[in-house]
Motif scaffolding. Structure first.
Motif, PDB file in Angstrom:
ATOM      1  N   LEU A  45     -45.776 -12.311  26.638  1.00 21.49           N
ATOM      2  CA  LEU A  45     -46.280 -10.924  26.189  1.00 21.49           C
ATOM      3  C   LEU A  45     -47.445 -10.146  27.192  1.00 21.49           C
ATOM      4  O   LEU A  45     -47.142  -8.951  27.264  1.00 21.49           O
ATOM      5  CB  LEU A  45     -47.011 -11.176  24.826  1.00 21.49           C
ATOM      6  CG  LEU A  45     -45.949 -11.460  23.519  1.00 21.49           C
ATOM      7  CD1 LEU A  45     -46.887 -11.670  22.339  1.00 21.49           C
ATOM      8  CD2 LEU A  45     -45.028 -10.586  23.342  1.00 21.49           C
ATOM      9  N   ARG A  72     -46.420  -6.100  26.849  1.00 20.14           N
ATOM     10  CA  ARG A  72     -47.818  -5.786  26.256  1.00 20.14           C
ATOM     11  C   ARG A  72     -47.648  -4.693  25.046  1.00 20.14           C
ATOM     12  O   ARG A  72     -48.281  -4.724  24.068  1.00 20.14           O
ATOM     13  CB  ARG A  72     -48.786  -4.877  27.134  1.00 20.14           C
ATOM     14  CG  ARG A  72     -49.288  -6.157  28.150  1.00 20.14           C
ATOM     15  CD  ARG A  72     -50.707  -5.971  28.365  1.00 20.14           C
ATOM     16  NE  ARG A  72     -50.969  -7.084  29.614  1.00 20.14           N
ATOM     17  CZ  ARG A  72     -52.033  -7.577  29.649  1.00 20.14           C
ATOM     18  NH1 ARG A  72     -53.264  -6.961  29.019  1.00 20.14           N
ATOM     19  NH2 ARG A  72     -52.344  -8.311  30.697  1.00 20.14           N
ATOM     20  N   GLY A  89     -44.695  -4.272  23.285  1.00 18.03           N
ATOM     21  CA  GLY A  89     -44.143  -4.987  22.283  1.00 18.03           C
ATOM     22  C   GLY A  89     -45.179  -5.880  21.483  1.00 18.03           C
ATOM     23  O   GLY A  89     -45.126  -5.841  20.475  1.00 18.03           O
ATOM     24  N   GLY A  90     -46.188  -6.461  22.197  1.00 15.77           N
ATOM     25  CA  GLY A  90     -47.270  -7.310  21.550  1.00 15.77           C
ATOM     26  C   GLY A  90     -48.163  -6.474  20.852  1.00 15.77           C
ATOM     27  O   GLY A  90     -48.590  -6.928  19.717  1.00 15.77           O
ATOM     28  N   SER A  91     -48.461  -5.171  21.238  1.00 13.58           N
ATOM     29  CA  SER A  91     -49.545  -4.287  20.587  1.00 13.58           C
ATOM     30  C   SER A  91     -48.713  -3.871  19.336  1.00 13.58           C
ATOM     31  O   SER A  91     -49.292  -3.810  18.265  1.00 13.58           O
ATOM     32  CB  SER A  91     -49.746  -3.039  21.416  1.00 13.58           C
ATOM     33  OG  SER A  91     -50.646  -3.801  22.612  1.00 13.58           O
ATOM     34  N   ARG A  92     -47.515  -3.540  19.409  1.00 19.49           N
ATOM     35  CA  ARG A  92     -46.617  -3.123  18.205  1.00 19.49           C
ATOM     36  C   ARG A  92     -46.732  -4.010  17.141  1.00 19.49           C
ATOM     37  O   ARG A  92     -46.808  -3.716  16.082  1.00 19.49           O
ATOM     38  CB  ARG A  92     -45.421  -2.433  18.610  1.00 19.49           C
ATOM     39  CG  ARG A  92     -44.647  -1.715  17.617  1.00 19.49           C
ATOM     40  CD  ARG A  92     -43.369  -1.236  17.963  1.00 19.49           C
ATOM     41  NE  ARG A  92     -42.419  -2.045  18.886  1.00 19.49           N
ATOM     42  CZ  ARG A  92     -42.048  -2.262  19.765  1.00 19.49           C
ATOM     43  NH1 ARG A  92     -42.451  -1.005  20.665  1.00 19.49           N
ATOM     44  NH2 ARG A  92     -41.303  -3.275  20.402  1.00 19.49           N
ATOM     45  N   LEU A  93     -46.254  -5.281  17.616  1.00 21.21           N
ATOM     46  CA  LEU A  93     -46.026  -6.444  16.761  1.00 21.21           C
ATOM     47  C   LEU A  93     -47.495  -6.455  16.002  1.00 21.21           C
ATOM     48  O   LEU A  93     -47.559  -6.703  14.817  1.00 21.21           O
ATOM     49  CB  LEU A  93     -45.601  -7.459  17.561  1.00 21.21           C
ATOM     50  CG  LEU A  93     -45.653  -8.962  16.790  1.00 21.21           C
ATOM     51  CD1 LEU A  93     -44.912  -8.698  15.363  1.00 21.21           C
ATOM     52  CD2 LEU A  93     -45.177  -9.932  17.577  1.00 21.21           C
ATOM     53  N   ALA A  94     -48.704  -6.597  16.928  1.00 28.38           N
ATOM     54  CA  ALA A  94     -49.988  -6.825  16.271  1.00 28.38           C
ATOM     55  C   ALA A  94     -50.135  -5.786  15.301  1.00 28.38           C
ATOM     56  O   ALA A  94     -50.732  -5.999  14.169  1.00 28.38           O
ATOM     57  CB  ALA A  94     -50.878  -6.672  17.321  1.00 28.38           C
ATOM     58  N   VAL A 114     -48.123  -3.676  13.371  1.00 32.23           N
ATOM     59  CA  VAL A 114     -47.262  -3.968  12.200  1.00 32.23           C
ATOM     60  C   VAL A 114     -47.500  -5.189  11.415  1.00 32.23           C
ATOM     61  O   VAL A 114     -47.578  -5.096  10.232  1.00 32.23           O
ATOM     62  CB  VAL A 114     -45.685  -4.097  12.642  1.00 32.23           C
ATOM     63  CG1 VAL A 114     -44.889  -4.477  11.449  1.00 32.23           C
ATOM     64  CG2 VAL A 114     -45.088  -2.794  13.315  1.00 32.23           C
ATOM     65  N   MET A 115     -47.783  -6.399  12.274  1.00 34.13           N
ATOM     66  CA  MET A 115     -48.114  -7.696  11.441  1.00 34.13           C
ATOM     67  C   MET A 115     -49.357  -7.363  10.714  1.00 34.13           C
ATOM     68  O   MET A 115     -49.520  -7.825   9.351  1.00 34.13           O
ATOM     69  CB  MET A 115     -48.492  -8.764  12.251  1.00 34.13           C
ATOM     70  CG  MET A 115     -48.328  -9.854  11.914  1.00 34.13           C
ATOM     71  SD  MET A 115     -48.634 -11.461  12.890  1.00 34.13           S
ATOM     72  CE  MET A 115     -47.198 -11.325  13.949  1.00 34.13           C
ATOM     73  N   ALA A 116     -50.537  -6.699  11.320  1.00 34.39           N
ATOM     74  CA  ALA A 116     -51.523  -6.536  10.528  1.00 34.39           C
ATOM     75  C   ALA A 116     -51.210  -5.698   9.286  1.00 34.39           C
ATOM     76  O   ALA A 116     -51.798  -6.116   8.074  1.00 34.39           O
ATOM     77  CB  ALA A 116     -52.628  -5.734  11.226  1.00 34.39           C
ATOM     78  N   GLU A 117     -50.612  -4.911   9.293  1.00 29.86           N
ATOM     79  CA  GLU A 117     -50.521  -3.923   8.114  1.00 29.86           C
ATOM     80  C   GLU A 117     -49.354  -4.594   7.001  1.00 29.86           C
ATOM     81  O   GLU A 117     -49.780  -4.634   5.995  1.00 29.86           O
ATOM     82  CB  GLU A 117     -49.658  -2.637   8.426  1.00 29.86           C
ATOM     83  CG  GLU A 117     -49.871  -1.365   7.758  1.00 29.86           C
ATOM     84  CD  GLU A 117     -48.829  -0.351   8.017  1.00 29.86           C
ATOM     85  OE1 GLU A 117     -48.661  -0.227   9.180  1.00 29.86           O
ATOM     86  OE2 GLU A 117     -48.387   0.309   7.119  1.00 29.86           O
ATOM     87  N   ALA A 118     -48.562  -5.454   7.436  1.00 27.79           N
ATOM     88  CA  ALA A 118     -47.585  -6.090   6.730  1.00 27.79           C
ATOM     89  C   ALA A 118     -48.601  -7.039   5.792  1.00 27.79           C
ATOM     90  O   ALA A 118     -48.288  -7.066   4.743  1.00 27.79           O
ATOM     91  CB  ALA A 118     -46.471  -6.740   7.475  1.00 27.79           C
ATOM     92  N   MET A 119     -49.408  -8.051   6.664  1.00 31.25           N
ATOM     93  CA  MET A 119     -50.175  -8.896   6.067  1.00 31.25           C
ATOM     94  C   MET A 119     -50.861  -8.353   4.952  1.00 31.25           C
ATOM     95  O   MET A 119     -51.203  -9.048   3.877  1.00 31.25           O
ATOM     96  CB  MET A 119     -51.083  -9.646   6.799  1.00 31.25           C
ATOM     97  CG  MET A 119     -50.058 -10.569   7.972  1.00 31.25           C
ATOM     98  SD  MET A 119     -49.162 -11.662   7.325  1.00 31.25           S
ATOM     99  CE  MET A 119     -47.560 -11.343   8.254  1.00 31.25           C
TER     100      MET A 119
END
Lengths: 198, 198
Positions: free
Chosen positions: B32, B37, B39-44, B46-51
């Motif tokens: 990452l 980077r 993709g990693g930022s996007r994942l971070a 979306v993950m924060a929002e999803a959780m």
């Protein structure tokens, strides 16, 4: 099911992880949502911070959130030894396996004019400067023995020769426990040309 | 290397992903940071929002960021058919593989008094209410044929019988392309007891 639910976005975003396909992404998403929201939230927080704050050490070019990485800033590391690696991950491997106590320099790749990767992309100017400082007495090349790797090693060896710095290269050969019949031909050939007197 | 660098924190946090050990976590972190980077930022993000935002549908208990999930809110789904599954991920599998057009209900587990999992943990009260509404004409049980699964199925069948709702169970047996000699004994036994006239 609507295509853009938050769950689908999460599954999509997880695909950026290496080796994660649609099925694994789904499995990871459900695992985090159903069993480990806390871990997921912590990961999201750390990942966001890491992606924006981790840069490169200005001295050795490894990944670091500080201007100077922990290894370069450590006064107990021998400044006379400089190990040149291709990737930051290789530093971790060397630190875990060996008792090397010198410093490092990260190229980030190998010279490859065909792919447009020249000396400036690998920070070789910075490396030359470092050698000219006069502190380094030995450069240890831990570069893969491919064609590009050998060209890169040759380039660095010439820079070092100008500064009267000794250059060595880590040994390449049959790995510990490797059975001769299963070792690839290239490695076996290297092991023969690199044989040493007992 | 100092223990709490941001990189080490990231590697540590990645361990919450299922099947990711220390080596994979390191590989993912370097991938990452060095290659993706964005993709990693996007994942971070979306993950924060999803959780934090994904909860449970108040009607079928599947994972959803809305009060009513896309399937429950869809007027084109047949309200007369109700498929009962154990996990939200099973809905995805059924939607992808079958032409089922009814609605779902997610238990989130199986009745298991020894583990302290009772009817209220599986939302069976909500399911009974749903059956009492009078809209459902058939309940399709897609519950695994284990001891706990059978007890759970029996419990639901009794509730449904009180409301004169038909109850069916998906077929369990030898999978398509499954070779008899490699199929496990339990499945083979199920296939025999569940044999049908041609």
């Amino acid at each position: 099911m609507a295509q853009r639910t938050l769950l689908n976005q999460l599954i999509e975003a997880l695909r950026c992880l290496p080796g994660v396909g649609p099925k694994s992404a789904q499995r990871i998403a459900f695992h985090l949502l159903e069993r480990d929201r806390e871990g997921g939230s912590r990961l999201a927080r750390v990942m966001a911070e890491a992606m924006t704050r981790i840069g490169r050490c200005r001295r050795c070019r490894t990944l670091s959130e500080h201007e100077l990485c922990g290894l370069c800033a450590n006064p107990n590391r021998d400044p006379g030894l400089l190990c040149v690696v291709e990737q930051p991950s290789e530093i971790v491997a060397i630190e875990q396996a060996t008792d090397y106590r010198g410093q490092y320099f990260v190229l980030g790749g190998r010279l490859s004019p065909l792919d447009g990767i020249g000396p400036e992309d690998l920070g070789l100017g910075l490396l030359e400067e470092r050698l000219r400082e006069g502190l380094v007495s030995e450069v240890i090349l831990a570069i893969s023995p491919t064609v590009e790797g050998s060209v890169t090693a040759q380039y660095i060896a010439e820079c070092a020769a100008q500064g009267n710095v000794k250059v060595t290269r880590i040994a390449h050969g049959v790995p510990l426990g490797g059975e001769l019949e299963y070792v690839d031909g290239g490695t076996l050939a290297l092991a023969f040309t690199g044989r040493r007197a007992l």
